[in-house]
Scaffold this active site. Structure first.
Site, PDB file in Angstrom:
ATOM      1  N   ARG A 152       0.833  -1.206   0.000  1.00  0.00           N
ATOM      2  CA  ARG A 152       0.000   0.000   0.000  1.00  0.00           C
ATOM      3  C   ARG A 152       0.870   1.260   0.000  1.00  0.00           C
ATOM      4  NH1 ARG A 152      -4.564   0.567   4.532  1.00  0.00           N
ATOM      5  NH2 ARG A 152      -2.761   1.027   5.839  1.00  0.00           N
ATOM      6  N   GLU A 163     -16.156   6.350   5.854  1.00  0.00           N
ATOM      7  CA  GLU A 163     -15.349   5.702   6.889  1.00  0.00           C
ATOM      8  C   GLU A 163     -15.308   6.645   8.080  1.00  0.00           C
ATOM      9  OE1 GLU A 163     -11.208   5.239   5.774  1.00  0.00           O
ATOM     10  OE2 GLU A 163     -11.205   7.129   4.673  1.00  0.00           O
ATOM     11  N   LYS A 192      -2.397   7.103   1.242  1.00  0.00           N
ATOM     12  CA  LYS A 192      -2.207   7.351   2.675  1.00  0.00           C
ATOM     13  C   LYS A 192      -1.085   8.388   2.792  1.00  0.00           C
ATOM     14  CE  LYS A 192      -2.275   4.623   6.885  1.00  0.00           C
ATOM     15  NZ  LYS A 192      -3.295   5.394   7.585  1.00  0.00           N
TER      16      LYS A 192
END
Ligand code: PXG
Length: 284
Positions: free
Chosen positions: A50, A182, A149
């Site tokens: 990721r 989220e 991220k």
């Protein structure tokens, strides 16, 4: 604790980066939060993959191969000798000038921090947690895709501030269409009509490592799991709700915006998944 910066270890008090680093100046960089369970770095490959995807998306050329980076993480863990804890892996754009042109940054910096993990109070895992909806919407995927991220977490921080102002620990975030995405640092799952649902990543949810494990465990347990777009109505009227994250693991949610979820206690499915998850991580 010893902090890894670009191949060298520094004591925490001496671990520093330049004020000209674009990570500091602009939040220009990417990161991962990884768990250590019983001396084992949990889901390291998934986090590394990721991180590389995040770097690719912001056109940051990783200075280390995946194997080299994994070795740096393992070495930092070993040097610090923490049996259970948290690893923060950061790759910044590196030192540049005061403009935002990334071409001025010649070399990205890799930082690995190992520390103890800050957890939600144990009582919340037993009794369930209350959350509110933040008025701060999740960054649209077309503006800054939350799948990246990045070191730019102000969107999440603003939601977290709203949660704390309301006297709770987490805030639900909606996208600009009003759909559930989220929470500020956790993915969300809802169990209703015998289906476990979680929002798809393409509406702005992080592709959570814990979310992926939970989906797999649930399917293995014979549950129907679907990625669906839903609104707060489906949360308010759910039988069960819980959040997932590296730090949070699986935490039951029993109240949302003052509405009790189900019977106001952690649900049967949530408890089952918490138990199965503990088996995966190696906790008792
Ligand atoms: N959504 C967001 C926005 C996150 O930041 C998760 C979901 C869960 O993903 P993982 O892969 O961990 O299952 C995260 C990650 C904190 C903190 O201190 C939490 C995260 C990141 C940084 C800090 O609470 N959660």
């Amino acid at each position: 604790m010893q902090v890894y910066i670009d191949g060298k270890f520094f004591p925490q008090s001496k671990a520093s980066i330049s004020v000209y680093d674009h990570g500091f100046l602009y939040g220009d960089g990417v990161f991962e939060g990884i768990r250590i369970y019983n001396n084992n770095i949990f889901m390291l490959d998934e986090h590394i993959n990721r991180l590389y995807d995040s770097a690719k998306a912001i056109k940051l050329k990783m200075p280390l191969s995946k194997t080299e980076l994994k070795n740096a993480v393992k070495q930092t863990h070993k040097v610090n000798g923490l049996k259970d804890g948290y690893i923060r892996l950061i790759v910044t754009r590196g030192i540049g000038d005061l403009g935002i042109d990334t071409r001025m940054c010649s070399k990205p910096s890799v930082i690995v921090i190992v520390d103890k993990i800050a957890l939600y109070p144990e009582k919340l895992y037993k009794d369930g947690m209350e959350i509110i909806t933040a008025s701060t919407q999740r960054t649209p995927v077309s503006a800054l895709n939350p799948q990246i991220k990045s070191m730019n977490y102000l969107n999440n921080i603003l939601a977290k501030i709203e949660a704390k102002n309301a006297g709770v620990n987490e805030a639900l975030m909606l996208n600009t269409s009003g759909n559930v995405v989220e929470c500020s640092g956790d993915n969300i799952f809802v169990y209703r009509n015998d289906i476990l649902i979680t929002p798809p990543t393409f509406i702005g949810a992080l592709d959570g490592v814990t979310r992926a494990i939970v989906k797999k465990i649930a399917e293995r347990e014979g549950l129907k799991v679907e990625e669906l777009i839903f609104s707060r109505h489906e949360v308010y009227t759910a039988d069960e709700c819980f959040l997932t994250g590296t730090a949070a693991e699986i935490i039951p949610v029993v109240k949302v915006d003052g509405r009790e979820i189900g019977n106001g206690k952690p649900g049967k499915i949530t408890k089952l998944l918490i138990n199965k998850f503990k088996k995966v991580t190696g906790e008792k």
